[in-house]
Enzyme design. Structure first.
Site, PDB file in Angstrom:
ATOM      1  N   ASN A   1     -43.461  -1.543   7.684  1.00  0.00           N
ATOM      2  CA  ASN A   1     -42.571  -1.022   6.660  1.00  0.00           C
ATOM      3  C   ASN A   1     -42.913  -1.517   5.253  1.00  0.00           C
ATOM      4  O   ASN A   1     -42.664  -0.819   4.276  1.00  0.00           O
ATOM      5  CB  ASN A   1     -41.112  -1.322   7.022  1.00  0.00           C
ATOM      6  CG  ASN A   1     -40.630  -0.401   8.145  1.00  0.00           C
ATOM      7  OD1 ASN A   1     -41.374   0.478   8.582  1.00  0.00           O
ATOM      8  ND2 ASN A   1     -39.411  -0.605   8.601  1.00  0.00           N
TER       9      ASN A   1
ATOM     10  N   ARG B   1     -18.633  -2.918   9.398  1.00  0.00           N
ATOM     11  CA  ARG B   1     -18.544  -3.216  10.838  1.00  0.00           C
ATOM     12  C   ARG B   1     -17.477  -4.271  11.088  1.00  0.00           C
ATOM     13  O   ARG B   1     -16.650  -4.136  11.996  1.00  0.00           O
ATOM     14  CB  ARG B   1     -19.915  -3.695  11.346  1.00  0.00           C
ATOM     15  CG  ARG B   1     -20.915  -2.557  11.404  1.00  0.00           C
ATOM     16  CD  ARG B   1     -22.288  -3.006  11.849  1.00  0.00           C
ATOM     17  NE  ARG B   1     -23.149  -1.828  12.057  1.00  0.00           N
ATOM     18  CZ  ARG B   1     -24.450  -1.802  11.844  1.00  0.00           C
ATOM     19  NH1 ARG B   1     -25.073  -2.881  11.421  1.00  0.00           N
ATOM     20  NH2 ARG B   1     -25.135  -0.701  12.054  1.00  0.00           N
TER      21      ARG B   1
ATOM     22  N   GLY C   1     -37.391   9.488   2.888  1.00  0.00           N
ATOM     23  CA  GLY C   1     -37.260   9.357   4.341  1.00  0.00           C
ATOM     24  C   GLY C   1     -36.236  10.367   4.820  1.00  0.00           C
ATOM     25  O   GLY C   1     -35.057  10.272   4.482  1.00  0.00           O
ATOM     26  N   ALA C   2     -36.705  11.349   5.588  1.00  0.00           N
ATOM     27  CA  ALA C   2     -35.795  12.398   6.077  1.00  0.00           C
ATOM     28  C   ALA C   2     -35.456  12.182   7.545  1.00  0.00           C
ATOM     29  O   ALA C   2     -35.187  13.122   8.289  1.00  0.00           O
ATOM     30  CB  ALA C   2     -36.414  13.781   5.871  1.00  0.00           C
TER      31      ALA C   2
ATOM     32  N   VAL D   1     -31.143   8.283   8.896  1.00  0.00           N
ATOM     33  CA  VAL D   1     -30.405   7.639   7.799  1.00  0.00           C
ATOM     34  C   VAL D   1     -30.554   8.466   6.517  1.00  0.00           C
ATOM     35  O   VAL D   1     -29.571   8.765   5.828  1.00  0.00           O
ATOM     36  CB  VAL D   1     -30.888   6.192   7.542  1.00  0.00           C
ATOM     37  CG1 VAL D   1     -30.130   5.570   6.373  1.00  0.00           C
ATOM     38  CG2 VAL D   1     -30.702   5.328   8.785  1.00  0.00           C
ATOM     39  N   GLY D   2     -31.798   8.841   6.205  1.00  0.00           N
ATOM     40  CA  GLY D   2     -32.052   9.561   4.963  1.00  0.00           C
ATOM     41  C   GLY D   2     -31.384  10.930   4.932  1.00  0.00           C
ATOM     42  O   GLY D   2     -30.730  11.296   3.950  1.00  0.00           O
TER      43      GLY D   2
ATOM     44  N   HIS E   1     -29.601  -9.502   5.828  1.00  0.00           N
ATOM     45  CA  HIS E   1     -29.209  -8.513   6.827  1.00  0.00           C
ATOM     46  C   HIS E   1     -29.908  -8.861   8.133  1.00  0.00           C
ATOM     47  O   HIS E   1     -30.921  -8.304   8.487  1.00  0.00           O
ATOM     48  CB  HIS E   1     -29.638  -7.124   6.331  1.00  0.00           C
ATOM     49  CG  HIS E   1     -29.148  -6.002   7.191  1.00  0.00           C
ATOM     50  ND1 HIS E   1     -27.859  -5.916   7.655  1.00  0.00           N
ATOM     51  CD2 HIS E   1     -29.777  -4.880   7.623  1.00  0.00           C
ATOM     52  CE1 HIS E   1     -27.733  -4.797   8.350  1.00  0.00           C
ATOM     53  NE2 HIS E   1     -28.872  -4.161   8.355  1.00  0.00           N
TER      54      HIS E   1
ATOM     55  N   ASP F   1     -40.131  13.370   2.466  1.00  0.00           N
ATOM     56  CA  ASP F   1     -40.712  12.781   3.679  1.00  0.00           C
ATOM     57  C   ASP F   1     -42.154  13.259   3.799  1.00  0.00           C
ATOM     58  O   ASP F   1     -42.485  14.349   3.314  1.00  0.00           O
ATOM     59  CB  ASP F   1     -39.914  13.195   4.921  1.00  0.00           C
ATOM     60  CG  ASP F   1     -40.132  12.252   6.102  1.00  0.00           C
ATOM     61  OD1 ASP F   1     -39.184  11.568   6.495  1.00  0.00           O
ATOM     62  OD2 ASP F   1     -41.269  12.198   6.617  1.00  0.00           O
TER      63      ASP F   1
ATOM     64  N   SER G   1     -34.472   0.399   3.931  1.00  0.00           N
ATOM     65  CA  SER G   1     -35.486   0.106   4.956  1.00  0.00           C
ATOM     66  C   SER G   1     -35.422  -1.357   5.386  1.00  0.00           C
ATOM     67  O   SER G   1     -35.142  -2.240   4.589  1.00  0.00           O
ATOM     68  CB  SER G   1     -36.887   0.403   4.398  1.00  0.00           C
ATOM     69  OG  SER G   1     -36.941   1.693   3.821  1.00  0.00           O
TER      70      SER G   1
HETATM   71  C1  LAC Z   1     -28.348  -1.615  11.184  1.00  0.00           C
HETATM   72  C2  LAC Z   1     -29.681  -1.294  10.631  1.00  0.00           C
HETATM   73  C3  LAC Z   1     -29.636  -0.089   9.761  1.00  0.00           C
HETATM   74  O1  LAC Z   1     -27.820  -2.668  10.846  1.00  0.00           O
HETATM   75  O2  LAC Z   1     -30.219  -2.378   9.969  1.00  0.00           O
HETATM   76  O3  LAC Z   1     -27.820  -0.785  11.911  1.00  0.00           O
END
Ligand code: LAC
Length: 308
Positions: A96, A152, A9-10, A13-14, A176, A34, A120
């Site tokens: 995905n 974060r 994946g370019a 993020v990649g 997540h 990619d 992903s």
């Molecule tokens: C985020 C995505 C990458 O948390 O899941 O920003």
């Protein structure tokens, strides 16, 4: 140093992950893959040309296929569509899953001994898809989410207390998604429990903001999701593997009874080294945290089931 790391994946993020991998000299070669013609090649060449300035010798190679990635020790899988405002990570699941499944099959073909770091979304379910399609053992399928969610959380804590981010030790577990579980009981500032330094209401607000950290950025960008912190988080996991550091990082792993959870991917403290997942660190949680972790795992499971 690894011989080869491949990034699938370019997109943002990649490509950012590839650049970070090169800048940290983690591998002799980084292969950026990619399906879009010219994009991985162009970005890779551009990154390769930053080597003399940034001081890395890593060859960055772009490709539309997987043969260039043959024998790579680690893959970072970022392929897939990203969220738009109003979408949850789960809204991406069908599209995905198809992409990640075919990526994992290619990885198995060209690098059957590799370790896969999945990025992903929806993250935990994509780990499951990657594990099924590759047939790899759980030691070699790791999901990147906890490191990002924790970063974060640490960022907001440091900002609120006006202290260095380096002195915030914390861990966010769970899936997540909106049900992720920041472990307040294990959050310390240079060893001092955070509850002694920050009032409960402020702490709650920070926990909430960390939980919605991804959505906050999607809401601002409007055309995609976060990538600087996500790529940094994935690269930190690769670094722990490349240098056999035995770091304990929150990662999505296939649980086999730890935390009373079985046959589900969920974020827990994981020891990462050259073999990939070297240990699931099973720590004691408060009753409330344990309940939240189980609820989070159930949310992952219901998306797994919805996928069929
Ligand atoms: C985020 C995505 C990458 O948390 O899941 O920003």
């Amino acid at each position: 140093m690894l011989q080869k790391v491949a990034v699938v994946g370019a997109g943002n993020v990649g490509a950012t992950a590839a650049q970070r991998l090169a800048e940290k000299n983690l591998a002799r070669a980084v292969v950026l893959i990619d399906v879009l013609e010219g994009i991985p090649q162009g970005k890779a060449l551009d990154q390769f040309q930053s080597g003399p300035i940034e001081g890395f010798d890593t060859r960055v190679i772009g490709s539309n296929g997987y043969d260039e990635a043959a024998g790579a020790e680690v893959f970072v899988v970022t392929a897939g569509i990203a969220r738009k405002p109003g979408m949850s990570r789960d809204d991406l699941v069908k599209t995905n899953a198809g992409i990640v499944r075919s990526v994992a099959e290619q990885i198995r073909r060209v690098a059957p001994d590799s370790i896969v770091v999945v990025v992903s979304n929806p993250l935990d379910v994509m780990c499951y898809v990657a594990m099924q399609a590759s047939g790899f053992p759980r030691e070699r399928i790791l999901g990147m989410a906890g490191v990002l969610d924790t970063a974060r959380y640490r960022t907001f804590l440091a900002e609120a207390m006006d202290v260095s981010v380096e002195d915030i030790q914390a861990m966010v577990l769970g899936g997540h998604g909106d049900t992720m579980v920041p472990l307040v009981s294990y959050t310390t500032v240079s060893g001092i429990p955070v509850s002694q330094l920050l009032e409960a209401a402020k702490l709650d607000a920070i926990v909430d903001r960390a939980r919605n950290g991804g959505a906050e950025i999607v809401g601002l960008l409007k055309t995609g999701s976060a990538y600087y912190a996500p790529s940094a988080a994935a690269v930190q996991m690769v670094e722990a593997i490349a240098h056999d550091k035995k770091r304990i990082l929150p990662c999505a792993v296939w649980l086999q009874g730890e935390y009373g959870l079985k046959d589900v991917f969920c974020g827990v403290p994981a020891k990462l080294g050259r073999k990939g997942l070297e240990q699931v660190v099973d720590i004691r949680l408060t009753a409330e945290e344990s309940k939240a972790l189980h609820a989070s795992a159930e949310a992952v499971r219901s998306t797994m089931v919805a996928l069929g």
